[in-house]
Design an enzyme around this catalytic site. Structure first.
Site, PDB file in Angstrom:
ATOM      1  N   HIS A   1      39.200  26.025  46.471  1.00 56.55           N
ATOM      2  CA  HIS A   1      40.283  25.701  45.543  1.00 56.55           C
ATOM      3  C   HIS A   1      40.879  24.362  45.967  1.00 56.55           C
ATOM      4  CE1 HIS A   1      41.094  29.984  44.080  1.00 56.55           C
ATOM      5  NE2 HIS A   1      40.405  30.236  45.178  1.00 56.55           N
TER       6      HIS A   1
ATOM      7  N   GLU B   1      38.091  37.084  45.407  1.00 55.48           N
ATOM      8  CA  GLU B   1      37.794  37.877  44.201  1.00 55.48           C
ATOM      9  C   GLU B   1      36.384  37.630  43.698  1.00 55.48           C
ATOM     10  OE1 GLU B   1      40.840  37.076  41.341  1.00 55.48           O
ATOM     11  OE2 GLU B   1      42.434  37.726  42.704  1.00 55.48           O
ATOM     12  N   VAL B   2      35.936  36.400  43.769  1.00 56.94           N
ATOM     13  CA  VAL B   2      34.613  36.052  43.224  1.00 56.94           C
ATOM     14  C   VAL B   2      33.679  35.742  44.403  1.00 56.94           C
ATOM     15  CG1 VAL B   2      33.324  34.509  41.720  1.00 56.94           C
ATOM     16  CG2 VAL B   2      35.698  35.107  41.156  1.00 56.94           C
TER      17      VAL B   2
ATOM     18  N   ASN C   1      39.045  31.195  50.177  1.00 54.68           N
ATOM     19  CA  ASN C   1      39.276  32.607  50.469  1.00 54.68           C
ATOM     20  C   ASN C   1      37.934  33.279  50.712  1.00 54.68           C
ATOM     21  OD1 ASN C   1      42.100  32.413  49.983  1.00 54.68           O
ATOM     22  ND2 ASN C   1      41.719  32.493  47.781  1.00 54.68           N
TER      23      ASN C   1
ATOM     24  N   ARG D   1      38.089  23.639  36.198  1.00 51.85           N
ATOM     25  CA  ARG D   1      39.492  24.038  36.311  1.00 51.85           C
ATOM     26  C   ARG D   1      39.603  25.556  36.368  1.00 51.85           C
ATOM     27  NH1 ARG D   1      42.521  19.566  36.199  1.00 51.85           N
ATOM     28  NH2 ARG D   1      41.550  17.770  35.207  1.00 51.85           N
ATOM     29  N   ASP D   2      40.492  26.029  37.267  1.00 52.20           N
ATOM     30  CA  ASP D   2      40.727  27.468  37.398  1.00 52.20           C
ATOM     31  C   ASP D   2      41.332  28.002  36.103  1.00 52.20           C
ATOM     32  OD1 ASP D   2      41.153  29.468  40.120  1.00 52.20           O
ATOM     33  OD2 ASP D   2      42.136  30.054  38.243  1.00 52.20           O
ATOM     34  N   ILE D   3      40.865  29.183  35.697  1.00 52.12           N
ATOM     35  CA  ILE D   3      41.319  29.768  34.438  1.00 52.12           C
ATOM     36  C   ILE D   3      42.785  30.208  34.512  1.00 52.12           C
ATOM     37  CG2 ILE D   3      40.712  32.200  34.834  1.00 52.12           C
ATOM     38  CD1 ILE D   3      39.257  32.075  32.086  1.00 52.12           C
TER      39      ILE D   3
ATOM     40  N   HIS E   1      33.752  29.168  46.831  1.00 53.09           N
ATOM     41  CA  HIS E   1      34.503  28.193  46.042  1.00 53.09           C
ATOM     42  C   HIS E   1      35.645  27.672  46.894  1.00 53.09           C
ATOM     43  CE1 HIS E   1      35.853  32.302  45.185  1.00 53.09           C
ATOM     44  NE2 HIS E   1      37.086  31.831  45.070  1.00 53.09           N
TER      45      HIS E   1
HETATM   46  P1  5GP Z   1      39.453  33.854  44.875  1.00 54.96           P
HETATM   47  O1  5GP Z   1      40.553  34.860  44.969  1.00 54.96           O
HETATM   48  O2  5GP Z   1      38.094  34.507  44.809  1.00 54.96           O
HETATM   49  O3  5GP Z   1      39.556  32.793  45.916  1.00 54.96           O
HETATM   50  O4  5GP Z   1      39.706  33.082  43.519  1.00 54.96           O
HETATM   51  C1  5GP Z   1      38.948  33.227  42.370  1.00 54.96           C
HETATM   52  C2  5GP Z   1      39.527  32.297  41.331  1.00 54.96           C
HETATM   53  O5  5GP Z   1      38.640  32.235  40.246  1.00 54.96           O
HETATM   54  C3  5GP Z   1      40.887  32.728  40.795  1.00 54.96           C
HETATM   55  O6  5GP Z   1      41.827  31.694  41.036  1.00 54.96           O
HETATM   56  C4  5GP Z   1      40.626  32.960  39.305  1.00 54.96           C
HETATM   57  O7  5GP Z   1      41.706  32.543  38.495  1.00 54.96           O
HETATM   58  C5  5GP Z   1      39.378  32.142  39.058  1.00 54.96           C
HETATM   59  N1  5GP Z   1      38.527  32.648  38.003  1.00 54.96           N
HETATM   60  C6  5GP Z   1      38.092  33.924  37.850  1.00 54.96           C
HETATM   61  N2  5GP Z   1      37.294  34.021  36.774  1.00 54.96           N
HETATM   62  C7  5GP Z   1      37.210  32.777  36.248  1.00 54.96           C
HETATM   63  C8  5GP Z   1      36.520  32.244  35.118  1.00 54.96           C
HETATM   64  O8  5GP Z   1      35.810  32.931  34.372  1.00 54.96           O
HETATM   65  N3  5GP Z   1      36.673  30.922  34.882  1.00 54.96           N
HETATM   66  C9  5GP Z   1      37.439  30.117  35.684  1.00 54.96           C
HETATM   67  N4  5GP Z   1      37.517  28.825  35.379  1.00 54.96           N
HETATM   68  N5  5GP Z   1      38.095  30.587  36.756  1.00 54.96           N
HETATM   69  C10 5GP Z   1      37.986  31.903  37.021  1.00 54.96           C
END
Ligand code: 5GP
Length: 127
Positions: A112, A105-106, A97, A34-36, A110
């Site tokens: 979503h 961001e990461v 993304n 689950r997303d944080i 991934h």
């Molecule tokens: P992006 O913008 O890279 O597509 O989304 C990264 C997602 O990772 C964001 O929705 C953010 O809330 C989630 N996220 C970032 N750090 C963590 C974490 O430590 N644990 C979890 N479960 N989600 C994370």
């Protein structure tokens, strides 16, 4: 093609068990958690276990087994969440993304899976 993977990104740490996560599904090819910061009643991230930065990186360089395994895992997560439209659920959105314009961001692939409320149109203007 020159993809560069950062082994210290937060999802790599989650895969190594260095950071806890709320696991929804796991197998040899994928982890779903689950997303944080959930943006919908159901907001799950499905990641491959291999070191891939973006969807194109994965699509170009992952093995056939990894691609099949990861794709099947996404299907299993949708089933577990009960969101598959026309079956048990009302639908969902799958988003990957990628890169700067994709506002990733990461830097570990991934997808979503967002569900549980009407999600609006696909894109809003960024400016
Ligand atoms: P992006 O913008 O890279 O597509 O989304 C990264 C997602 O990772 C964001 O929705 C953010 O809330 C989630 N996220 C970032 N750090 C963590 C974490 O430590 N644990 C979890 N479960 N989600 C994370």
């Amino acid at each position: 093609m020159g993809y560069s993977y950062d082994h210290e990104n937060i999802f790599a740490k989650i895969l190594r068990g260095e950071i806890p996560n709320d696991t929804v599904y796991e197998d040899d090819f994928a982890l779903a958690f689950r997303d944080i910061q959930p943006q919908a009643p159901a907001h799950v991230l499905v990641i491959p276990k291999g070191p891939y930065v973006t969807y194109d990186h994965f699509a170009n360089e992952a093995t056939d087994a990894e691609i099949i395994g990861y794709t099947r895992a996404i299907g299993k997560v949708c089933a577990l969440l009960g969101v598959a439209p026309g079956h048990e659920g009302a639908g969902y959105r799958a988003i990957a993304n990628s890169g700067n314009d994709g506002v990733q961001e990461v830097p570990h692939l991934h997808v979503h899976i967002l569900a549980g409320r009407p999600l609006g149109r696909m894109l809003q203007r960024a400016d």
